[in-house]
Motif scaffolding. Sequence first.
Motif, mmCIF file in Angstrom:
data_model
loop_
_atom_site.group_PDB
_atom_site.id
_atom_site.type_symbol
_atom_site.label_atom_id
_atom_site.label_comp_id
_atom_site.label_asym_id
_atom_site.label_seq_id
_atom_site.Cartn_x
_atom_site.Cartn_y
_atom_site.Cartn_z
ATOM 1 N N MET A 1 0.782 -1.071 -0.129
ATOM 2 C CA MET A 1 -0.038 0.012 -0.057
ATOM 3 C C MET A 1 0.976 1.211 0.091
ATOM 4 O O MET A 1 1.912 1.224 0.546
ATOM 5 C CB MET A 1 -0.893 0.095 1.178
ATOM 6 C CG MET A 1 -1.859 -1.128 1.285
ATOM 7 S SD MET A 1 -0.939 -2.600 2.145
ATOM 8 C CE MET A 1 -1.931 -3.763 1.530
ATOM 9 N N ASP B 1 -1.076 6.269 2.847
ATOM 10 C CA ASP B 1 -2.230 5.672 3.037
ATOM 11 C C ASP B 1 -2.040 5.146 4.220
ATOM 12 O O ASP B 1 -3.049 5.159 5.219
ATOM 13 C CB ASP B 1 -2.743 4.782 1.812
ATOM 14 C CG ASP B 1 -3.941 4.372 2.280
ATOM 15 O OD1 ASP B 1 -5.024 4.964 2.240
ATOM 16 O OD2 ASP B 1 -3.876 3.049 2.700
ATOM 17 N N TRP C 1 -6.492 1.502 10.450
ATOM 18 C CA TRP C 1 -6.176 -0.188 10.192
ATOM 19 C C TRP C 1 -4.903 -0.492 10.788
ATOM 20 O O TRP C 1 -3.909 -0.740 10.186
ATOM 21 C CB TRP C 1 -5.850 -0.087 8.504
ATOM 22 C CG TRP C 1 -7.087 0.289 7.604
ATOM 23 C CD1 TRP C 1 -7.022 1.409 6.700
ATOM 24 C CD2 TRP C 1 -8.138 -0.412 7.481
ATOM 25 N NE1 TRP C 1 -8.143 1.358 6.047
ATOM 26 C CE2 TRP C 1 -8.957 0.359 6.494
ATOM 27 C CE3 TRP C 1 -8.952 -1.524 8.240
ATOM 28 C CZ2 TRP C 1 -10.422 -0.219 6.328
ATOM 29 C CZ3 TRP C 1 -9.794 -1.657 7.938
ATOM 30 C CH2 TRP C 1 -10.756 -1.511 6.942
ATOM 31 N N ALA D 1 5.771 -5.904 1.661
ATOM 32 C CA ALA D 1 4.820 -6.105 0.417
ATOM 33 C C ALA D 1 3.442 -5.454 1.172
ATOM 34 O O ALA D 1 2.392 -5.153 0.278
ATOM 35 C CB ALA D 1 4.589 -7.409 -0.512
ATOM 36 N N GLY D 2 3.257 -5.636 2.270
ATOM 37 C CA GLY D 2 1.853 -5.263 2.906
ATOM 38 C C GLY D 2 1.041 -6.323 3.209
ATOM 39 O O GLY D 2 -0.378 -6.191 3.411
ATOM 40 N N SER E 1 0.475 -8.435 5.941
ATOM 41 C CA SER E 1 0.013 -8.531 7.199
ATOM 42 C C SER E 1 -1.134 -7.310 7.481
ATOM 43 O O SER E 1 -2.094 -7.546 8.135
ATOM 44 C CB SER E 1 1.251 -8.545 8.446
ATOM 45 O OG SER E 1 0.601 -8.757 9.557
ATOM 46 N N THR E 2 -0.554 -6.194 6.808
ATOM 47 C CA THR E 2 -1.461 -4.957 7.250
ATOM 48 C C THR E 2 -2.650 -5.127 6.500
ATOM 49 O O THR E 2 -3.642 -4.866 6.807
ATOM 50 C CB THR E 2 -0.615 -3.891 6.443
ATOM 51 O OG1 THR E 2 0.722 -3.672 6.831
ATOM 52 C CG2 THR E 2 -1.519 -2.504 6.471
ATOM 53 N N LEU E 3 -2.657 -5.697 5.185
ATOM 54 C CA LEU E 3 -3.745 -6.123 4.293
ATOM 55 C C LEU E 3 -4.708 -7.176 5.023
ATOM 56 O O LEU E 3 -5.805 -6.916 5.325
ATOM 57 C CB LEU E 3 -3.398 -6.605 2.921
ATOM 58 C CG LEU E 3 -4.470 -7.251 2.154
ATOM 59 C CD1 LEU E 3 -5.633 -6.123 1.819
ATOM 60 C CD2 LEU E 3 -4.104 -7.471 0.713
ATOM 61 N N ALA F 1 -6.397 -5.556 7.986
ATOM 62 C CA ALA F 1 -7.605 -4.523 7.667
ATOM 63 C C ALA F 1 -8.763 -5.102 7.029
ATOM 64 O O ALA F 1 -9.726 -4.996 7.166
ATOM 65 C CB ALA F 1 -6.865 -3.729 6.599
ATOM 66 N N ARG G 1 10.648 0.826 1.445
ATOM 67 C CA ARG G 1 9.621 0.887 2.850
ATOM 68 C C ARG G 1 10.452 0.543 3.933
ATOM 69 O O ARG G 1 10.444 1.309 4.896
ATOM 70 C CB ARG G 1 8.509 0.260 2.691
ATOM 71 C CG ARG G 1 7.444 0.564 1.339
ATOM 72 C CD ARG G 1 6.363 -0.382 1.209
ATOM 73 N NE ARG G 1 5.236 0.024 0.154
ATOM 74 C CZ ARG G 1 4.312 -0.923 -0.004
ATOM 75 N NH1 ARG G 1 4.264 -1.992 0.342
ATOM 76 N NH2 ARG G 1 3.582 -0.364 -0.978
ATOM 77 N N THR H 1 -0.291 -4.322 -4.331
ATOM 78 C CA THR H 1 -0.013 -3.545 -3.180
ATOM 79 C C THR H 1 1.011 -2.341 -3.310
ATOM 80 O O THR H 1 1.279 -1.590 -2.388
ATOM 81 C CB THR H 1 0.264 -4.334 -2.013
ATOM 82 O OG1 THR H 1 1.425 -4.892 -2.383
ATOM 83 C CG2 THR H 1 -0.696 -5.107 -1.705
ATOM 84 N N THR I 1 0.599 0.073 -5.809
ATOM 85 C CA THR I 1 -0.052 1.020 -6.338
ATOM 86 C C THR I 1 -1.497 1.522 -5.610
ATOM 87 O O THR I 1 -1.778 2.379 -5.602
ATOM 88 C CB THR I 1 -0.101 1.001 -8.022
ATOM 89 O OG1 THR I 1 -1.101 0.003 -8.224
ATOM 90 C CG2 THR I 1 1.165 1.011 -8.662
ATOM 91 N N LEU I 2 -1.982 0.439 -5.153
ATOM 92 C CA LEU I 2 -3.175 0.660 -4.747
ATOM 93 C C LEU I 2 -3.020 0.920 -3.445
ATOM 94 O O LEU I 2 -2.214 0.591 -2.326
ATOM 95 C CB LEU I 2 -4.028 -1.071 -4.416
ATOM 96 C CG LEU I 2 -4.594 -1.605 -5.716
ATOM 97 C CD1 LEU I 2 -5.317 -2.958 -5.509
ATOM 98 C CD2 LEU I 2 -5.375 -0.665 -6.569
ATOM 99 N N THR I 3 -4.366 1.699 -2.702
ATOM 100 C CA THR I 3 -4.107 2.096 -1.311
ATOM 101 C C THR I 3 -4.696 1.065 -0.423
ATOM 102 O O THR I 3 -5.218 0.029 -1.005
ATOM 103 C CB THR I 3 -5.224 3.402 -1.054
ATOM 104 O OG1 THR I 3 -6.541 2.743 -1.181
ATOM 105 C CG2 THR I 3 -5.019 4.588 -1.962
ATOM 106 N N LEU I 4 -4.447 1.086 0.659
ATOM 107 C CA LEU I 4 -4.960 -0.031 1.702
ATOM 108 C C LEU I 4 -6.524 -0.288 1.398
ATOM 109 O O LEU I 4 -6.942 -1.485 1.260
ATOM 110 C CB LEU I 4 -4.588 0.185 3.020
ATOM 111 C CG LEU I 4 -4.822 -0.905 4.019
ATOM 112 C CD1 LEU I 4 -4.307 -2.496 3.736
ATOM 113 C CD2 LEU I 4 -4.508 -0.577 5.396
ATOM 114 N N ASP I 5 -7.338 0.607 1.476
ATOM 115 C CA ASP I 5 -8.520 0.518 1.209
ATOM 116 C C ASP I 5 -9.171 -0.283 0.017
ATOM 117 O O ASP I 5 -9.871 -1.032 0.045
ATOM 118 C CB ASP I 5 -9.171 1.840 1.461
ATOM 119 C CG ASP I 5 -10.938 1.681 1.468
ATOM 120 O OD1 ASP I 5 -11.293 0.970 2.402
ATOM 121 O OD2 ASP I 5 -11.449 2.675 0.672
ATOM 122 N N SER J 1 -6.991 -2.119 -1.638
ATOM 123 C CA SER J 1 -6.528 -3.400 -1.633
ATOM 124 C C SER J 1 -7.680 -4.449 -0.841
ATOM 125 O O SER J 1 -7.883 -5.340 -1.442
ATOM 126 C CB SER J 1 -5.252 -3.673 -0.978
ATOM 127 O OG SER J 1 -4.288 -3.027 -1.566
#
Lengths: 208, 208
Positions: free
Chosen positions: A1, A5, A12, B41-42, B44-46, B49, B144, B180, B182-186, B188
């Motif tokens: 992400m 964001d 989140w 890459a996101g 766990s965050t994804l 969420a 990141r 992940t 280019t997309l925002t978390l929301d 995704s």
Amino acid sequence: MKTDDNEKNVVWHHATVTRKRREAQNRHRSVILWFTGLSSAGKSTLAHALEEQLHQEGCRTFVFDGDNVRHGLCKDLGFSEADRHENIRRVGEMAKLFIETGVIALTAFISPFRTDREQVRRLVPEGDFIEVYCKCSLAVCEKRDPKGLYQRARSGEIKHFTGISSPYEIPENPELVVDTETLTLDESVQCVMTFLNEQKIVRFSELS
Amino acid sequence: MKTDDNEKNVVWHHATVTRKRREAQNRHRSVILWFTGLSSAGKSTLAHALEEQLHQEGCRTFVFDGDNVRHGLCKDLGFSEADRHENIRRVGEMAKLFIETGVIALTAFISPFRTDREQVRRLVPEGDFIEVYCKCSLAVCEKRDPKGLYQRARSGEIKHFTGISSPYEIPENPELVVDTETLTLDESVQCVMTFLNEQKIVRFSELS
């Protein structure tokens, strides 16, 4: 992400869905019901019968026993003393995650060693580990012997068999003792249900 | 229990509470959402969420990640290739039990090797393993680097680090790719939610 964001969406954050929220969703507390006792004492039968009752009451439950653990998560383990300790350790760690999920985890393993059971007890907050001793004499267990295991242990075919060639350490202060030698299955189930109700872990429609 | 009682009460048989009954109780299917991708890459965050959204929709969920597995069930394992395989194997076996419990199991591990992911896929019935590739370039992940792991891997302090000194095998036919990078978390989260809705795994109040 995108980093910006992530920073914006503080909502989140990790683990926003807590055990407390899951318990509220399920409308019951999540605990580990740790059934211990000799082979053929009725641990697994009692756990599954209890689960049926709990499910009918709308509870989220799961029974761990040799059938679903020994062939899966612990299939790399044998029955040496070290492997039996490791088996119980993994079951304990898994049960811990299940109670985090809001599920009542019922475990049905001989778990003959006090140190192993105490190790699992220490994994979780106080009051979440409920040791249920399925009390049944060796003589009666050996007479039942539905899988012929005692017979094979007596003949020396199975080594380190609890009660025959390996000790069973009786729980010193279990939360609950169920006399599975004399009680019927239904009475045994009611015994645990009453306990769960008294401890306000589950509120039963009929009992409360 | 008395033997005659066991014989009478055929209703008290093992595993009367089946996965199907649990899914009916939960009003959603249980699946494994297997998030895979590079460190940072996101995943766990994804996963967390998404879990928040699913919980709000009334679903039963659980996220497995390094935090709750590496310190518990797999604390005996290191980061050698053999241990990383065993780590994924155990997570897979555990996730299998969670879907038996009617829970949507979300796993967030780099899981860089195709063979490991395919092994987990084969553990469960077809359609129950949903591979979600969190697609993010190494360059962006390394930029990141919230825990400074890439930096430590570049300096040689961390050995066998995926993307630097150990390969990441991109999924060939994942059920879902989430960009992940280019997309925002929301966005995704919505991407996975839409998939779950289309596949009739969960019926969402807003989307359906």
